[in-house]
Design an enzyme around this catalytic site. Structure first.
Site, PDB file in Angstrom:
ATOM      1  CG  MET A 250       6.868  23.993  -1.560  1.00 42.47           C
ATOM      2  SD  MET A 250       5.710  24.981  -2.640  1.00 42.47           S
ATOM      3  CE  MET A 250       4.684  25.512  -1.039  1.00 42.47           C
TER       4      MET A 250
ATOM      5  NE  ARG B  60      -5.701   0.450  12.341  1.00 36.70           N
ATOM      6  CZ  ARG B  60      -4.786   0.415  11.460  1.00 36.70           C
ATOM      7  NH1 ARG B  60      -3.921   1.376  11.729  1.00 36.70           N
ATOM      8  NH2 ARG B  60      -4.414  -0.749  10.704  1.00 36.70           N
TER       9      ARG B  60
ATOM     10  CE1 TYR C 280      10.518  32.778   1.834  1.00 35.66           C
ATOM     11  CE2 TYR C 280      10.671  30.301   1.865  1.00 35.66           C
ATOM     12  CZ  TYR C 280      10.359  31.525   1.171  1.00 35.66           C
ATOM     13  OH  TYR C 280       9.877  31.408  -0.086  1.00 35.66           O
TER      14      TYR C 280
ATOM     15  CE  LYS D 214      -0.418   0.174   5.045  1.00 37.63           C
ATOM     16  NZ  LYS D 214      -1.324   0.015   6.102  1.00 37.63           N
TER      17      LYS D 214
END
Length: 372
Positions: A313, A136, A264, A38
């Protein structure tokens, strides 16, 4: 191997084969192995991984969602594929592509039987999930009689396997809880088998279960993270080989004087003459902000370079003041000299999150198994 010329994730099928054989060696001879592929095979490439595992002899596959199973079928995978979390809207697609659903509630069971009736199917393979404490998905113990009644009351479906999921099989402090789960699974599955009149495959062990609870193998085990090189155990990890290696290059090197800042929010402040390398990988690729501000680092020409400032990013900056390097040099983010577990832990997370988070815009390079 050729050096990287961009950001790439190398996928080593030789490492995959090594891990598969290691896990197989832990199983009794008659126990089947289900390979979990998966989430793009844990962030790698589900088709390349599944093809290699099919070649190696895996008995079953598992995916989370229907579209993942369809992709395997469309690329020639023929072994049975269990869909762990199917949605009702995809039940007909499951049947169309010969996938096998996990039915974990009365609603899913009834709805799939209705779908099978509409399509006039007989003995379609389904899997029944039992809840033994993870809480779950899955049927609880009081529901056994009801689900037995629904299954034996139709010829449309036949149970291929009954399974559950261990909550803390890697944690020895939770051994009592884990043993309790195994005992409850044995009790619930026995009751269901008596009601059905036949014995499906039974499985509860994940990778850590295979390693820590060998007497709980039943007739099949599921392994996911172990195939990709992680044993959830500092003693086991060295016996496995991480399948993925994330590599990039140096785009630019800049010399900065005392008082300059980097990135940043001016998050890194230069206190002495410093060389900073800019790398083309960032949080949009899966290297999240948690790794910035010198919490984690990369390897350049065999030497460690901490990530400085905030992760951007598409870019990270690393300190290369004491490293002999130049623009265009290869950088190892994880794999090779730095185990992905160590990189993940430096950022306060786990290997699962790191490797499944590498985004699809990062090119995948498949390294075939060297059979010499």
């Amino acid at each position: 191997m050729p050096k990287a010329e961009e950001t790439v994730l190398e996928i080593d099928l030789g490492a995959l084969a090594h891990n598969y054989r290691f896990l197989r060696s832990k199983l009794d001879e008659d126990v089947k192995l289900l390979s979990v592929v998966k989430a793009h095979a844990y962030g790698s490439d589900s088709v390349a991984i599944a093809k290699k595992l099919e070649e190696l002899g895996t008995d079953y596959f598992a995916v989370a969602y229907v579209e993942e199973g369809i992709r395997l079928r469309e690329n020639g995978i023929t072994k049975p594929v269990l869909v762990l979390h199917p949605q009702f809207t995809h039940f007909e697609s499951i049947i169309e592509h010969c996938l096998e659903p996990n039915l974990y509630s009365e609603r899913t069971l009834q709805t799939f039987i209705q779908t099978a009736e509409k399509l006039n199917l007989e003995n379609y393979p389904v899997h029944i999930k039992l809840n033994t404490g993870l809480n779950r998905l899955g049927f609880d113990e009081p529901e056994i009689s009801r689900i037995s009644e629904l299954i034996t009351g139709t010829k449309r479906v036949k149970v291929a396997s009954v399974f559950s999921h261990l909550a803390a099989s890697e944690d020895w402090q939770e051994r009592e809880f884990t043993v309790g789960q195994i005992d409850l699974f044995r009790k619930m599955s026995r009751q269901l088998i008596e009601n059905l009149g036949y014995e499906p495959l039974l499985h509860i062990c994940n990778t850590s279960g295979v390693i820590n609870y060998p007497k709980a193998q039943f007739s099949m085990v599921r392994t996911g993270i172990g195939l990709y090189g992680y044993g959830n155990d500092k003693n086991i990890d060295p016996q496995l080989k991480p399948v993925g290696k994330l590599k990039t290059i140096i785009s630019q090197i800049r010399k900065l004087d005392n008082g300059a800042t980097v990135g940043y929010n001016r998050a890194f402040k230069v206190e002495k003459p410093t060389r900073i390398a800019t790398l083309p990988v960032g949080h949009a690729d899966g290297i999240n902000r948690i790794y910035g501000r010198e919490k984690a680092g990369v390897f350049i020409n065999g030497k460690y370079a901490p990530i400085v400032g905030n992760v951007c990013m598409d870019i990270i900056m690393v300190n290369v003041t004491d490293i002999d390097c130049k623009e265009g040099d290869e950088v190892i983010v994880f794999g090779g000299p730095q185990h992905p577990v160590d990189f993940a832990e430096a950022g306060g997370t786990i290997s699962y999150e790191l490797i499944t988070g590498i985004q699809r815009r990062v090119s995948r390079v498949i390294i075939p198994e060297n059979k010499k």
